[in-house]
Design a protein around this motif. Structure first.
Motif, PDB file in Angstrom:
ATOM      1  N   LEU A 269       0.834  -1.203   0.000  1.00 24.43           N
ATOM      2  CA  LEU A 269       0.000   0.000   0.000  1.00 24.43           C
ATOM      3  C   LEU A 269       0.865   1.247   0.000  1.00 24.43           C
ATOM      4  O   LEU A 269       0.508   2.257  -0.613  1.00 24.43           O
ATOM      5  CB  LEU A 269      -0.898   0.022   1.249  1.00 24.43           C
ATOM      6  CG  LEU A 269      -2.375  -0.292   1.040  1.00 24.43           C
ATOM      7  CD1 LEU A 269      -2.524  -1.744   0.645  1.00 24.43           C
ATOM      8  CD2 LEU A 269      -3.161   0.015   2.295  1.00 24.43           C
ATOM      9  N   PHE A 270       1.975   1.177   0.695  1.00 23.93           N
ATOM     10  CA  PHE A 270       2.844   2.341   0.848  1.00 23.93           C
ATOM     11  C   PHE A 270       4.250   1.994   0.363  1.00 23.93           C
ATOM     12  O   PHE A 270       5.157   1.761   1.154  1.00 23.93           O
ATOM     13  CB  PHE A 270       2.863   2.799   2.304  1.00 23.93           C
ATOM     14  CG  PHE A 270       1.492   3.123   2.842  1.00 23.93           C
ATOM     15  CD1 PHE A 270       0.792   4.226   2.372  1.00 23.93           C
ATOM     16  CD2 PHE A 270       0.902   2.318   3.806  1.00 23.93           C
ATOM     17  CE1 PHE A 270      -0.475   4.530   2.855  1.00 23.93           C
ATOM     18  CE2 PHE A 270      -0.358   2.608   4.292  1.00 23.93           C
ATOM     19  CZ  PHE A 270      -1.050   3.713   3.818  1.00 23.93           C
ATOM     20  N   PRO A 271       4.441   1.969  -0.961  1.00 25.59           N
ATOM     21  CA  PRO A 271       5.742   1.594  -1.516  1.00 25.59           C
ATOM     22  C   PRO A 271       6.739   2.740  -1.431  1.00 25.59           C
ATOM     23  O   PRO A 271       6.368   3.915  -1.311  1.00 25.59           O
ATOM     24  CB  PRO A 271       5.415   1.259  -2.969  1.00 25.59           C
ATOM     25  CG  PRO A 271       4.234   2.125  -3.289  1.00 25.59           C
ATOM     26  CD  PRO A 271       3.433   2.202  -2.013  1.00 25.59           C
ATOM     27  N   GLY A 272       8.020   2.370  -1.487  1.00 26.19           N
ATOM     28  CA  GLY A 272       9.070   3.370  -1.564  1.00 26.19           C
ATOM     29  C   GLY A 272       9.419   3.652  -3.001  1.00 26.19           C
ATOM     30  O   GLY A 272       8.732   3.220  -3.934  1.00 26.19           O
ATOM     31  N   ALA A 273      10.528   4.367  -3.198  1.00 30.48           N
ATOM     32  CA  ALA A 273      10.949   4.713  -4.554  1.00 30.48           C
ATOM     33  C   ALA A 273      11.274   3.481  -5.366  1.00 30.48           C
ATOM     34  O   ALA A 273      11.066   3.434  -6.579  1.00 30.48           O
ATOM     35  CB  ALA A 273      12.148   5.652  -4.490  1.00 30.48           C
ATOM     36  N   THR A 274      11.796   2.445  -4.694  1.00 32.05           N
ATOM     37  CA  THR A 274      12.092   1.159  -5.325  1.00 32.05           C
ATOM     38  C   THR A 274      11.541   0.061  -4.416  1.00 32.05           C
ATOM     39  O   THR A 274      11.274   0.297  -3.230  1.00 32.05           O
ATOM     40  CB  THR A 274      13.605   0.962  -5.524  1.00 32.05           C
ATOM     41  OG1 THR A 274      14.255   0.998  -4.238  1.00 32.05           O
ATOM     42  CG2 THR A 274      14.187   2.058  -6.413  1.00 32.05           C
ATOM     43  N   PRO A 275      11.353  -1.165  -4.942  1.00 27.81           N
ATOM     44  CA  PRO A 275      10.767  -2.240  -4.137  1.00 27.81           C
ATOM     45  C   PRO A 275      11.521  -2.573  -2.853  1.00 27.81           C
ATOM     46  O   PRO A 275      10.946  -3.160  -1.941  1.00 27.81           O
ATOM     47  CB  PRO A 275      10.764  -3.426  -5.100  1.00 27.81           C
ATOM     48  CG  PRO A 275      10.662  -2.807  -6.454  1.00 27.81           C
ATOM     49  CD  PRO A 275      11.499  -1.557  -6.357  1.00 27.81           C
ATOM     50  N   ASP A 276      12.806  -2.211  -2.779  1.00 24.87           N
ATOM     51  CA  ASP A 276      13.583  -2.533  -1.579  1.00 24.87           C
ATOM     52  C   ASP A 276      13.664  -1.356  -0.603  1.00 24.87           C
ATOM     53  O   ASP A 276      14.395  -1.418   0.391  1.00 24.87           O
ATOM     54  CB  ASP A 276      15.001  -2.963  -1.976  1.00 24.87           C
ATOM     55  CG  ASP A 276      15.761  -1.867  -2.713  1.00 24.87           C
ATOM     56  OD1 ASP A 276      15.112  -1.015  -3.341  1.00 24.87           O
ATOM     57  OD2 ASP A 276      17.004  -1.885  -2.665  1.00 24.87           O
ATOM     58  N   LYS A 277      12.896  -0.293  -0.854  1.00 27.96           N
ATOM     59  CA  LYS A 277      12.943   0.877   0.029  1.00 27.96           C
ATOM     60  C   LYS A 277      11.556   1.183   0.583  1.00 27.96           C
ATOM     61  O   LYS A 277      10.533   0.862  -0.024  1.00 27.96           O
ATOM     62  CB  LYS A 277      13.477   2.095  -0.721  1.00 27.96           C
ATOM     63  CG  LYS A 277      14.963   2.004  -1.067  1.00 27.96           C
ATOM     64  CD  LYS A 277      15.449   3.297  -1.691  1.00 27.96           C
ATOM     65  CE  LYS A 277      16.938   3.234  -1.972  1.00 27.96           C
ATOM     66  NZ  LYS A 277      17.442   4.498  -2.569  1.00 27.96           N
ATOM     67  N   ASN A 278      11.557   1.840   1.756  1.00 27.32           N
ATOM     68  CA  ASN A 278      10.317   2.311   2.359  1.00 27.32           C
ATOM     69  C   ASN A 278      10.065   3.755   1.965  1.00 27.32           C
ATOM     70  O   ASN A 278      10.999   4.475   1.593  1.00 27.32           O
ATOM     71  CB  ASN A 278      10.388   2.191   3.880  1.00 27.32           C
ATOM     72  CG  ASN A 278      10.356   0.757   4.349  1.00 27.32           C
ATOM     73  OD1 ASN A 278       9.658  -0.078   3.773  1.00 27.32           O
ATOM     74  ND2 ASN A 278      11.102   0.461   5.404  1.00 27.32           N
ATOM     75  N   PRO A 279       8.838   4.213   2.048  1.00 25.84           N
ATOM     76  CA  PRO A 279       8.550   5.616   1.727  1.00 25.84           C
ATOM     77  C   PRO A 279       9.120   6.544   2.797  1.00 25.84           C
ATOM     78  O   PRO A 279       9.413   6.109   3.917  1.00 25.84           O
ATOM     79  CB  PRO A 279       7.016   5.659   1.713  1.00 25.84           C
ATOM     80  CG  PRO A 279       6.609   4.555   2.638  1.00 25.84           C
ATOM     81  CD  PRO A 279       7.627   3.467   2.443  1.00 25.84           C
ATOM     82  N   PRO A 280       9.244   7.829   2.497  1.00 29.19           N
ATOM     83  CA  PRO A 280       9.826   8.795   3.455  1.00 29.19           C
ATOM     84  C   PRO A 280       8.825   9.215   4.527  1.00 29.19           C
ATOM     85  O   PRO A 280       8.491  10.406   4.666  1.00 29.19           O
ATOM     86  CB  PRO A 280      10.234   9.957   2.559  1.00 29.19           C
ATOM     87  CG  PRO A 280       9.225   9.925   1.451  1.00 29.19           C
ATOM     88  CD  PRO A 280       8.947   8.472   1.194  1.00 29.19           C
ATOM     89  N   LEU A 281       8.349   8.264   5.301  1.00 27.30           N
ATOM     90  CA  LEU A 281       7.285   8.530   6.271  1.00 27.30           C
ATOM     91  C   LEU A 281       7.719   9.536   7.336  1.00 27.30           C
ATOM     92  O   LEU A 281       7.005  10.506   7.609  1.00 27.30           O
ATOM     93  CB  LEU A 281       6.845   7.214   6.915  1.00 27.30           C
ATOM     94  CG  LEU A 281       5.856   7.316   8.077  1.00 27.30           C
ATOM     95  CD1 LEU A 281       4.575   8.019   7.640  1.00 27.30           C
ATOM     96  CD2 LEU A 281       5.554   5.928   8.633  1.00 27.30           C
ATOM     97  N   ASP A 282       8.876   9.297   7.967  1.00 28.98           N
ATOM     98  CA  ASP A 282       9.294  10.174   9.065  1.00 28.98           C
ATOM     99  C   ASP A 282       9.527  11.601   8.593  1.00 28.98           C
ATOM    100  O   ASP A 282       9.149  12.565   9.274  1.00 28.98           O
ATOM    101  CB  ASP A 282      10.568   9.615   9.718  1.00 28.98           C
ATOM    102  CG  ASP A 282      10.298   8.331  10.478  1.00 28.98           C
ATOM    103  OD1 ASP A 282       9.552   8.381  11.470  1.00 28.98           O
ATOM    104  OD2 ASP A 282      10.805   7.284  10.069  1.00 28.98           O
TER     105      ASP A 282
END
Length: 359
Positions: A269-282
């Protein structure tokens, strides 16, 4: 018979215990004369048992071997156990099990108390805060759990838990959490909708509407979402149980809109820039708080806010525990947790429905 001698050339453990019996000699060293005398008394009271331990497996195997065996069989869902067991392995892994004692555990906890905490999220950074008493207790619990498992399974002839006699540190629970008030909640939701990370508004509304933990939401995939029925399935939660929670009002509507622009190359639901990264939530969260003028608020406080709103609306402790996924709630069983949580749509709508539009 046992002889106890103080050796002037040894500083850390100057008291030597030498036990000679049945053509066997064992030598151990201790910090104080009292510890040496207590050990000698134990051995003399049950020499055959201690002879097996002192001369056998405890000397041949290391703490690293014990931790590796435990982790190979560990199926719990608390990922922090891996990190904490890893710290004990890194620091004391080469030590024979016969030399990993209560004093060693105390020494390890003292060393941990001198370290500073790190905060995670999109970017792990160091802080100037000492590790909290609660964190130190978790490290003690980790090594204690490993030894309990070893004793139950009969690994390496282990008969005693070196952490058993070490008292828990008193935890400071003053910062239990706070609840978003009406005015600041509206400002925060508006700021989240304007954040550079476009998923922040959806994330915050889901957190407020479901009481889900940060990690539970970040692990959600589109396969866990049933927009037609209006629910999400939280998998591998902290208490070890999956839990389905109703989607209500604005949170459901925002998630439906979010689904229209979902990434096809990433199931989250909340992907990062690439599949191995998290989004910039903080980063986005801190920006939104600053823009809204909301201070002293953690992401976890969204969960506390959900629980507080439910309590204000008259929800029972049983219902709140079921929705938030507290397995240790009053009289809860896993079966009833699922039933109550899934059947709480009307309760959630009444308590939270009008709060999430940012109006």
């Amino acid at each position: 018979m046992a002889s106890i001698t103080k050796l002037e050339n040894r500083k850390a453990k100057p008291w030597q215990v030498r036990i000679r019996r049945k053509n066997q000699t064992f030598v151990e060293y201790f910090r104080t004369k009292r510890e040496a005398a207590d050990f000698a008394a134990k051995v003399e009271a049950d020499f055959d048992r201690w002879a097996k331990l002192l001369g056998g497996e405890l000397r041949r195997h290391t703490l690293a071997e014990l931790i590796d065996r435990f982790m190979a069989r560990y199926h719990g869902k608390d990922v922090s156990v891996t990190a904490r067991a890893g710290w004990w392995r890194d620091e004391y892994g080469t030590r024979p099990l016969s030399e990993f004692t209560g004093d060693t555990v105390r020494e390890g906890l003292s060393r941990l108390a001198e370290l500073t905490a790190r905060q995670g999220g999109h970017l792990v950074t160091a802080t100037d805060r000492a590790l909290s008493p609660a964190t130190l207790n978790r490290y003690r619990t980790a090594i204690s759990t490993i030894y309990k498992a070893a004793m139950d399974a009969g690994w390496f002839g282990i008969k005693e838990n070196p952490a058993a006699g070490i008292r828990q540190r008193r935890e400071n629970n003053n910062r239990f959490g706070r609840c978003l008030e009406d005015g600041e909640r509206a400002r925060l939701l508006e700021a989240c909708d304007l954040a550079n990370w476009t998923g922040l508004g959806v994330f915050v509304r889901l957190a407020l509407a479901t009481g889900a933990r940060r990690g539970e939401l970040m692990k959600l995939t589109w396969a866990d979402v049933d927009l037609k029925a209006g629910s999400i399935l939280l998998r591998e939660t902290k208490n070890g149980e999956d839990r389905r929670v109703p989607l209500i009002g604005e949170a459901r509507a925002r998630l439906a809109e979010w689904a229209k622009v979902r990434r096809l190359d990433d199931p989250r639901l909340f992907p990062g820039a690439t599949p191995d990264k998290n989004p910039p939530l903080d980063w986005a969260w801190n920006q939104a708080k600053a823009a809204a003028g909301v201070e002293n608020l953690r992401i976890h406080d969204l969960r506390h806010s959900c629980g507080s709103y439910l309590a204000r609306a008259g929800a029972s402790a049983f219902q709140i525990a079921a929705i938030l996924g507290h397995r240790s709630g009053p009289g809860l069983t896993a079966r009833y947790v699922h039933l109550v949580a899934e059947d709480s749509r009307e309760l959630l709508e009444g308590a939270l429905g009008a709060m999430l539009g940012g109006k």
